[in-house]
Design a protein around this motif. Structure first.
Motif, mmCIF file in Angstrom:
data_model
loop_
_atom_site.group_PDB
_atom_site.id
_atom_site.type_symbol
_atom_site.label_atom_id
_atom_site.label_comp_id
_atom_site.label_asym_id
_atom_site.label_seq_id
_atom_site.Cartn_x
_atom_site.Cartn_y
_atom_site.Cartn_z
ATOM 1 N N MET A 44 1.813 -6.479 -5.655
ATOM 2 C CA MET A 44 0.648 -5.787 -6.173
ATOM 3 C C MET A 44 0.590 -4.466 -5.416
ATOM 4 S SD MET A 44 -1.994 -5.618 -7.990
ATOM 5 C CE MET A 44 -2.933 -7.013 -8.524
ATOM 6 N N VAL A 45 0.847 -3.384 -6.127
ATOM 7 C CA VAL A 45 0.940 -2.080 -5.475
ATOM 8 C C VAL A 45 -0.363 -1.314 -5.670
ATOM 9 C CG1 VAL A 45 2.294 0.029 -5.260
ATOM 10 C CG2 VAL A 45 3.390 -2.085 -6.066
ATOM 11 N N VAL A 46 -0.956 -0.909 -4.574
ATOM 12 C CA VAL A 46 -2.150 -0.074 -4.630
ATOM 13 C C VAL A 46 -1.772 1.302 -4.098
ATOM 14 C CG1 VAL A 46 -4.524 0.249 -3.806
ATOM 15 C CG2 VAL A 46 -3.680 -2.060 -4.308
ATOM 16 N N VAL A 47 -1.970 2.319 -4.934
ATOM 17 C CA VAL A 47 -1.608 3.685 -4.564
ATOM 18 C C VAL A 47 -2.883 4.500 -4.396
ATOM 19 C CG1 VAL A 47 -0.164 5.677 -5.153
ATOM 20 C CG2 VAL A 47 0.371 3.420 -6.120
ATOM 21 N N GLY A 48 -2.907 5.361 -3.408
ATOM 22 C CA GLY A 48 -4.057 6.240 -3.243
ATOM 23 C C GLY A 48 -4.188 6.705 -1.808
ATOM 24 N N LYS A 67 -6.004 7.383 1.847
ATOM 25 C CA LYS A 67 -6.914 6.686 2.776
ATOM 26 C C LYS A 67 -7.181 5.239 2.368
ATOM 27 C CE LYS A 67 -9.217 10.906 4.112
ATOM 28 N NZ LYS A 67 -10.103 11.871 3.490
ATOM 29 N N LEU A 68 -6.140 4.418 2.396
ATOM 30 C CA LEU A 68 -6.293 3.051 1.914
ATOM 31 C C LEU A 68 -6.781 2.096 2.999
ATOM 32 C CD1 LEU A 68 -3.224 2.737 -0.473
ATOM 33 C CD2 LEU A 68 -5.625 3.029 -1.078
ATOM 34 N N LEU A 109 0.845 -1.187 0.000
ATOM 35 C CA LEU A 109 0.000 0.000 0.000
ATOM 36 C C LEU A 109 0.877 1.232 0.000
ATOM 37 C CD1 LEU A 109 -2.723 -1.087 2.603
ATOM 38 C CD2 LEU A 109 -2.694 -1.430 0.123
ATOM 39 N N ASP A 110 0.581 2.132 -0.921
ATOM 40 C CA ASP A 110 1.374 3.349 -1.043
ATOM 41 C C ASP A 110 0.417 4.535 -0.983
ATOM 42 O OD1 ASP A 110 2.887 5.488 -1.787
ATOM 43 O OD2 ASP A 110 3.819 4.501 -3.519
ATOM 44 N N LYS A 111 0.473 5.272 0.115
ATOM 45 C CA LYS A 111 -0.523 6.318 0.320
ATOM 46 C C LYS A 111 -0.145 7.651 -0.314
ATOM 47 C CE LYS A 111 -2.274 3.795 4.122
ATOM 48 N NZ LYS A 111 -2.762 3.594 5.446
ATOM 49 N N ALA A 112 1.028 7.685 -0.946
ATOM 50 C CA ALA A 112 1.486 8.947 -1.526
ATOM 51 C C ALA A 112 1.295 8.933 -3.036
ATOM 52 C CB ALA A 112 2.954 9.166 -1.183
#
Ligand SMILES: [Zn+2]
Length: 224
Positions: free
Chosen positions: A98-102, A104-105, A83-86
């Protein structure tokens, strides 16, 4: 007896369902507890066997947890969730991750982003695979839709409208291909007769393995 949850509803007979979450009984409004428990006792061996089977399935393809490091199944691979919050919303594969960016994850958002990603991927993959096998069918189709199907992997209407379940993106490609071939063969034979399976077998000689795979691992192909 196994613990179970009970749902009363308008139906004719008692139905026992075993899922990874436990045993659920769906019973006619007027059935008695004695009747329900007698059936559970009678089916005890089957329930235990099914629970053991499911435990084995979910140990091989664990349900996505949406926490960093959780495993995400993609076409037979298990990718570790990062998880990448930036940054702006994006989902991508980087190596084995599997990278999820966004922003408020939380679990709900991660789930929504992953589901959207699977669907976009499925649109491309199914179109590709249909194009790959269509020459062997020699019949046209009208369109391809990707949907969430509750109890099916795909469908084909008389008009040639193909529908596929996006959760097949969690299965290995050879299994996904079997479903494509199955639905394409319905463009020629609209039932599950011997001649239908003969058509399937011509293109996919080992289709029975895929049928078995889906029967066994199918319950794990979902985002909880
Ligand atoms: Zn069919």
């Amino acid at each position: 007896m196994q613990p179970y949850t009970l749902k009363r509803e308008k139906r004719r007979s008692i139905l026992i369902q075993v899922t990874e979450a436990g045993v659920e009984v769906r019973a006619p409004l007027r059935s008695t507890l004695a009747q329900i428990e007698a059936l559970l006792t009678q089916k005890q061996a089957w329930i235990l066997r099914r629970r053991a089977q499911l435990a084995a399935v979910f140990s091989e393809i664990p349900l996505v947890t949406y926490d960093p490091g959780g495993l995400v199944p993609v076409m037979g691979r298990s990718l570790a969730l990062r998880l990448d919050k930036a940054g702006r919303v994006a989902v991508r594969i980087e190596g084995e991750e599997m990278v999820v960016v966004g922003p408020k994850l939380g679990p709900d958002r991660v789930r929504a982003h992953l589901k959207a990603w699977y669907i976009v991927q499925a649109e491309a993959i199914f179109e590709d695979r249909v194009a790959l096998y269509l020459p062997q069918i020699g019949r046209p189709y009208r369109d391809i839709q990707i949907k969430t199907l509750k109890r099916r992997w795909g469908s084909c209407t008389l008009k040639g409208e193909l529908t596929f379940n996006w959760t097949l993106m969690m299965a290995p490609l050879w299994v996904l291909d079997y479903v494509v071939i199955h639905e394409l063969c319905h463009l020629k034979v609209m039932n599950h007769s011997v001649s239908f399976w003969r058509e399937v077998g011509k293109i996919s000689p080992e289709y029975k393995k895929a049928v078995q795979w889906l029967k066994h691992y199918g319950p794990a192909l979902k985002l909880p």
